[in-house]
Structures are given as C-alpha cells and as structure tokens.
Write a protein that holds these residues in place. Sequence first.
Motif, mmCIF file in Angstrom:
data_model
loop_
_atom_site.group_PDB
_atom_site.id
_atom_site.type_symbol
_atom_site.label_atom_id
_atom_site.label_comp_id
_atom_site.label_asym_id
_atom_site.label_seq_id
_atom_site.Cartn_x
_atom_site.Cartn_y
_atom_site.Cartn_z
ATOM 1 N N SER A 361 0.815 -1.215 0.000
ATOM 2 C CA SER A 361 0.000 0.000 0.000
ATOM 3 C C SER A 361 0.853 1.270 0.000
ATOM 4 C CB SER A 361 -0.932 0.014 1.217
ATOM 5 O OG SER A 361 -0.202 0.220 2.420
ATOM 6 N N LEU A 362 2.148 1.140 0.209
ATOM 7 C CA LEU A 362 3.021 2.311 0.238
ATOM 8 C C LEU A 362 3.289 2.800 -1.178
ATOM 9 C CD1 LEU A 362 5.605 1.177 2.932
ATOM 10 C CD2 LEU A 362 3.481 2.459 3.265
ATOM 11 N N ILE A 363 3.149 4.097 -1.389
ATOM 12 C CA ILE A 363 3.249 4.692 -2.716
ATOM 13 C C ILE A 363 4.386 5.713 -2.727
ATOM 14 C CG2 ILE A 363 2.001 6.020 -4.473
ATOM 15 C CD1 ILE A 363 0.883 3.211 -3.937
ATOM 16 N N ALA A 364 5.145 5.736 -3.835
ATOM 17 C CA ALA A 364 6.272 6.652 -3.944
ATOM 18 C C ALA A 364 5.814 8.102 -4.120
ATOM 19 C CB ALA A 364 7.180 6.233 -5.103
ATOM 20 N N LEU A 365 4.859 8.324 -5.018
ATOM 21 C CA LEU A 365 4.379 9.680 -5.246
ATOM 22 C C LEU A 365 3.606 10.170 -4.022
ATOM 23 C CD1 LEU A 365 3.170 9.559 -8.959
ATOM 24 C CD2 LEU A 365 5.077 10.881 -8.049
ATOM 25 N N GLY A 366 3.942 11.339 -3.546
ATOM 26 C CA GLY A 366 3.303 11.841 -2.336
ATOM 27 C C GLY A 366 3.540 10.891 -1.175
ATOM 28 N N PHE A 367 4.788 10.438 -1.013
ATOM 29 C CA PHE A 367 5.072 9.318 -0.110
ATOM 30 C C PHE A 367 4.737 9.631 1.348
ATOM 31 C CE2 PHE A 367 8.927 11.750 0.375
ATOM 32 C CZ PHE A 367 9.376 11.474 1.654
ATOM 33 N N ASP A 395 9.144 5.862 3.895
ATOM 34 C CA ASP A 395 10.132 5.969 2.820
ATOM 35 C C ASP A 395 10.495 4.629 2.191
ATOM 36 O OD1 ASP A 395 11.383 5.092 5.121
ATOM 37 O OD2 ASP A 395 13.190 6.312 4.869
ATOM 38 N N GLU A 396 9.817 3.548 2.566
ATOM 39 C CA GLU A 396 10.182 2.222 2.067
ATOM 40 C C GLU A 396 9.998 2.019 0.563
ATOM 41 O OE1 GLU A 396 9.302 -1.284 4.383
ATOM 42 O OE2 GLU A 396 9.180 -0.083 6.214
ATOM 43 N N PRO A 397 9.165 2.800 -0.142
ATOM 44 C CA PRO A 397 9.153 2.619 -1.600
ATOM 45 C C PRO A 397 10.506 2.915 -2.253
ATOM 46 C CG PRO A 397 7.181 3.782 -0.907
ATOM 47 C CD PRO A 397 8.072 3.684 0.289
ATOM 48 N N PHE A 398 11.389 3.613 -1.543
ATOM 49 C CA PHE A 398 12.671 4.011 -2.128
ATOM 50 C C PHE A 398 13.861 3.262 -1.560
ATOM 51 C CE2 PHE A 398 9.852 7.671 -1.699
ATOM 52 C CZ PHE A 398 9.749 8.111 -3.010
ATOM 53 N N THR A 399 13.803 2.921 -0.265
ATOM 54 C CA THR A 399 15.055 2.635 0.420
ATOM 55 C C THR A 399 14.824 1.807 1.671
ATOM 56 O OG1 THR A 399 16.943 3.680 1.526
ATOM 57 C CG2 THR A 399 14.838 4.802 1.730
ATOM 58 N N THR A 400 15.905 1.198 2.159
ATOM 59 C CA THR A 400 15.909 0.715 3.529
ATOM 60 C C THR A 400 15.558 1.903 4.428
ATOM 61 O OG1 THR A 400 17.628 -0.906 3.051
ATOM 62 C CG2 THR A 400 17.351 -0.253 5.357
ATOM 63 N N PRO A 401 14.616 1.748 5.347
ATOM 64 C CA PRO A 401 14.113 2.906 6.096
ATOM 65 C C PRO A 401 15.205 3.709 6.782
ATOM 66 C CG PRO A 401 12.728 0.997 6.478
ATOM 67 C CD PRO A 401 13.911 0.517 5.703
ATOM 68 N N GLY A 402 15.094 5.035 6.675
ATOM 69 C CA GLY A 402 15.983 5.939 7.391
ATOM 70 C C GLY A 402 15.482 6.178 8.801
ATOM 71 N N GLU A 403 16.346 6.727 9.649
ATOM 72 C CA GLU A 403 16.020 6.866 11.067
ATOM 73 C C GLU A 403 14.769 7.715 11.304
ATOM 74 O OE1 GLU A 403 19.186 8.136 13.565
ATOM 75 O OE2 GLU A 403 20.324 6.269 13.339
ATOM 76 N N GLU A 404 14.601 8.792 10.542
ATOM 77 C CA GLU A 404 13.452 9.672 10.768
ATOM 78 C C GLU A 404 12.140 8.924 10.589
ATOM 79 O OE1 GLU A 404 11.318 13.719 8.987
ATOM 80 O OE2 GLU A 404 13.127 12.926 8.031
ATOM 81 N N TYR A 405 12.005 8.179 9.497
ATOM 82 C CA TYR A 405 10.730 7.529 9.221
ATOM 83 C C TYR A 405 10.550 6.253 10.037
ATOM 84 C CZ TYR A 405 9.960 11.029 5.703
ATOM 85 O OH TYR A 405 9.760 12.238 5.086
ATOM 86 N N VAL A 406 11.646 5.611 10.423
ATOM 87 C CA VAL A 406 11.542 4.494 11.365
ATOM 88 C C VAL A 406 10.985 4.994 12.695
ATOM 89 C CG1 VAL A 406 12.931 2.975 12.818
ATOM 90 C CG2 VAL A 406 13.284 2.980 10.363
ATOM 91 N N ARG A 407 11.492 6.133 13.161
ATOM 92 C CA ARG A 407 11.022 6.683 14.433
ATOM 93 C C ARG A 407 9.537 7.049 14.359
ATOM 94 N NH1 ARG A 407 14.200 10.505 14.534
ATOM 95 N NH2 ARG A 407 12.839 12.242 13.942
ATOM 96 N N LEU A 408 9.127 7.663 13.251
ATOM 97 C CA LEU A 408 7.715 8.027 13.093
ATOM 98 C C LEU A 408 6.821 6.782 13.046
ATOM 99 C CD1 LEU A 408 8.078 10.910 10.484
ATOM 100 C CD2 LEU A 408 7.447 11.134 12.907
ATOM 101 N N ALA A 409 7.312 5.725 12.383
ATOM 102 C CA ALA A 409 6.529 4.484 12.309
ATOM 103 C C ALA A 409 6.353 3.868 13.690
ATOM 104 C CB ALA A 409 7.211 3.498 11.360
#
Length: 583
Positions: A361-367, A395-409
């Motif tokens: 369900s994760l989408i790159a556009l308007g991620f 940010d998973e449509p692009f990459t191994t998750p970065g710290e910012e979005y891991v923390r938000l998740a």
Amino acid sequence: MSALARICESVEAHARFVREQIRRAREDSKFRAALLKRWRAIRASIATVQTPTGIELPTLALPTSNDPGEIARYLFGEGFPGEFPFVNSIYREMYLPGSGGRMPEEPTRLFAGLGLAEDTNERFHYLTQHQRSIRLSTAFDGPTLYGMDSDADGVFGKIGEGGVAIDTVEDMERLYDRFALGDERLSVSMTINGPAPIILAMYVAAAQRRFGGKVIRKLRGTVQADILKEVQAQNEIIFPLEASLRFLADMVAHTTEHLPRWYPISISGYHIGEAGATPVQQAAYTLSNGFTYVELFRGRGLAVDRFGPRLSFFLDCGLDVEYVALARVCRKLWAIGMRDVFGAGEAAQRLKLHTQTSGRSLIALGFKNNLTRTAIELFLAYLNATNSCHSNSADEPFTTPGEEYVRLAAHAQSILLEETGLFRHMMNLFTGSPGMRILEETLEKAILEEFRTIDRLGGVLAATEQRYQRSQIQEAAHLYEQQTGDGTRPIIGLNRYPASTESFVEPKVVRTPRSRKQLQVDRLRKFKHRHRHQSARALDELAGVVESGGNVFAELLKTVECCSLGQITGRLFEVVGRFRPSV
C-alpha cells in the motif's frame, strides 16, 4: 475424509451448535435461567477504570442487550477474550494494564536490517532505547536469504542491501551484541525461510557463546521458516520441497524439546498478501498451510499439544474492508480445526498473531501520505487484537528505512496504544456491530470455499505442486494493477489527486558503502581460513546425519561453529539437491 474437509464440517457443526444454544436460550426456561444467572455474575465481576477525563468505563465491553438469544450468541459464538473460539482475542486483557497497574508487554515489534551486523545492532539499540519490552525483528539481505556467502560470485553489490549480511556465527554475535538474549523481556524474530534452520542454529550458538548453555531454554523468539508460502508466493526456497519440510520438522522437534519459549515457525500470510493475494486468499492459504504443517509434524510422531502452542502466524494488514475482521475469523477457524479435527488442547487452539502493515500500500508519489496509510492499518491490526505488530516506514518505496521515518513508524504505534484511549481502557471496544458480524460471516464462508477448492485438488501439497495458489495470487495481483490503472481502486496521490512531480523530493536513500561490503568479505574469508581444518570434517558429519535420517538441526548446532552459511548450504545441495520450480 481429508483434514481440510473435516475442518469445513467442524466449522459448520460449530455454527449449528451456536444456533442451537440461541434457540435453547429463548425457548428452554431452565437453560435460559442458568444462562442469565451466569451473565449477571460475569457483568458484576468486571472491573471499571476511570479515564483521564473522569468518566468511568468497564474494562470489558459486553453486549447491552438482555435478549437471552443474543447473550448465547456472544458466549458461544464469539466467547470472552481469552476463551474459545477466541474471536475477540486469545488473552483476557491484551493491551490493558494488569493488576496493580502492571503494564502489559509492549506489542510493538521493530523490524530492522541494514548493512553489516553492527549497523543493524546500532539500529536495534536506537529503536528500543525507550521500550519496556525489547522485541527485535530482523531482515536479512538477499545473499543470506538464499543461503549464499558474501564472497560468492556476483553478490558483492547485494551485501547488506535491504537487510543485514550474516555469514557466520560471529556475525550473529555482533548482530545482537549488548542485548541480554536470555532476558524474559526480550524476544527476537528472524524473517528467513530457506536457510532458516542454519540461521537459527547460528543464533543459538551465538547465545551459548555469550551466556553459556543454560541460556538456551530461556531464549524467546520466532524464526519464520514457512516453506510452503515460499513455493506459493515468495520464491526464497532453496532446497527441494521434501528436504525443506524434513529440515523444518527436525527444527520443530528439537526446539520443542530444548527451546520451550521459541516459535520455530511463523506461518506467513504476509508475503502471500504482498505478492498480490486478496485478503480471503491470504487467510485461506495461510490457515490451510498451517493445518498441513500440523499433519506433517504429527506424522513425524510429535504430539500436537507439545508443538501446537509453539506455532505462530503472520498476517498482512492493508486498507481493504476485509481487514476489519480478517484476523478475528482466522482465530476462530484455527481454534475449531485444532480442537475438533486434531484434538488439541486450549494452548494449541490459540492463534498467536504478528501483524505488519502493508508494504504494497506504500506509494512513492506523495510518499508522506504513507504515514496516514500506515496509521490506519495499525488501527485495523489492533482492532483485530494482534499479539505483536510492525509498522512500515513511509520511505520504504525508495530505500531501507531511514532513522526519521523508522522513528515516526514506531511512534505511530505508541500514539495509538498509549496516547489515545482506544485500546488502553476497555477490551472489545469496537466488536459486535452489525457490519462486523456481516464481514465475519462473509469472510468465513469465502475462506471455507477456498478450503474446499484446495481439498478437491488433493490438499495443500498437491495444489501447491499444481501451482494453484500461485496462479490465483497472480490473477488477483493482475486485477489489483488493472483497478489501480483504471482508477476503480483509488490511490491518493497516484490516480486521484496526484501530486506534482515537479514538487517531488526523494528522501535520502540508505545504501551500504563499498568499504563496508569489503569488510564483510574480508571477515568471512578470515573465518574460513581459521576453521579450514575443522570445517571439512564438520560438513562430512552433517552430510552423514542427513543421509542416515538423524536430526539435522541438532547437528547444525555443531556445524555452525566452524562453517559459514554458504559452506553449509553448498554441502546440503550436494546431498539433497536444489529446489527446481514447476513450470
């Protein structure tokens, strides 16, 4: 009659039993009086809690109707939380504080895997720094998932990408360094299938190196090891199916005896769902796979009440309406099948569930909209009383998750469970609505129909060989893409209210530097050189156990001390061959 056919009959027999209890409650005065007396006693026993705003609520929400039939439907058809058929949950309190205000174990399970072992270890410590309960979930890189060493031809570019590189028991020590592996508050999950017995053996050996032999019985966690769904959906099976199932059964037999707190298999619908299956297909294929494993392990002479409580499940949670009730129905069908067909006791009837929000369900556009998608999926997962949960990063449509979005998740789960009052005051807050009941009845009927189709094909193994599940998943995935393309399935920011591509800012991409990849290769080669004399003998002994019919997992615990992952899989390939898909 096959097990799946008997399960269908048992579910229908249970429905008739419930209808009979409803009839008796309305027509049999003696039965009705006893039922109402029990009901009044139950209601009187429920504790109350005061919310921060001052209102008083019961800790368990029950139907307010005084109709004896409705009371009977609830008691026998759904059951209290923690009671057969476990529709509402497998435990009484779940996320509520216990007696004396004792907080329950946190259900948040944080998934990570990047770079080398110490990189992932650093991420684990970052994620768990504020957790009461340490629940780690490990993603492995592509070479590890396929049982390949980091120095194998053609894999250098994949080392540490999308997961952690693990070649040896020494890597495993680094991976969980500074975690007390025998602590009752800590559990470790490992998402790996084809070489799962080898990886688990490395984990046990690493724990024993650090804490001594007494730690083994204290280890808590799960290894995925679901071979059937690999053939049906994901493609990470490496040994022939028969050999893979034999290695799995050996692991289950050994862990049941020696690792009593370990779940040696996570029967996984998640990857079936991510491959494109509908929610009904995901549930039907996962449950039928689970019942097939029960038959397999019983055929090995294992007692269902020994291994049954150590089976766990893993489901996807997306945005389709079926996810409002999917896990509730799964718990019911599993409980009835285990009790009435396999004669399992209560502990083995409980479907222990891990849920992950939908990656598809994760989408790159308007991620950044993915933050909202994941939050809704988390709500649905906890609405279904999941036992643990992982939330994906935006940010998973692009990459191994970065710290910012891991923390938000991770914070999304904390907000839902701790900041809101949705799950910390009252059990059963949302159950019992007309819509929920309609969904449950519709899903149950559709799942049973899938069971019957699989049964007509000769059962799960025969259907898998005929590529039935795979073909159905492919058709569903194709339909999903068609609906996305023509707009009948709205995707905000993609086919509806699309974001301007000019304003699109791609998030930072996490990659493993070349120097780190080379370090992994160098370490591996040094390990092989140090153990070059012991490894040949250990591999010969492993091959002998495979050929003689001994327990392969018990031998792997010794093999991993001096052999790498790729050395072990290479020797096993020589003995049992490689998996070759049917075409």
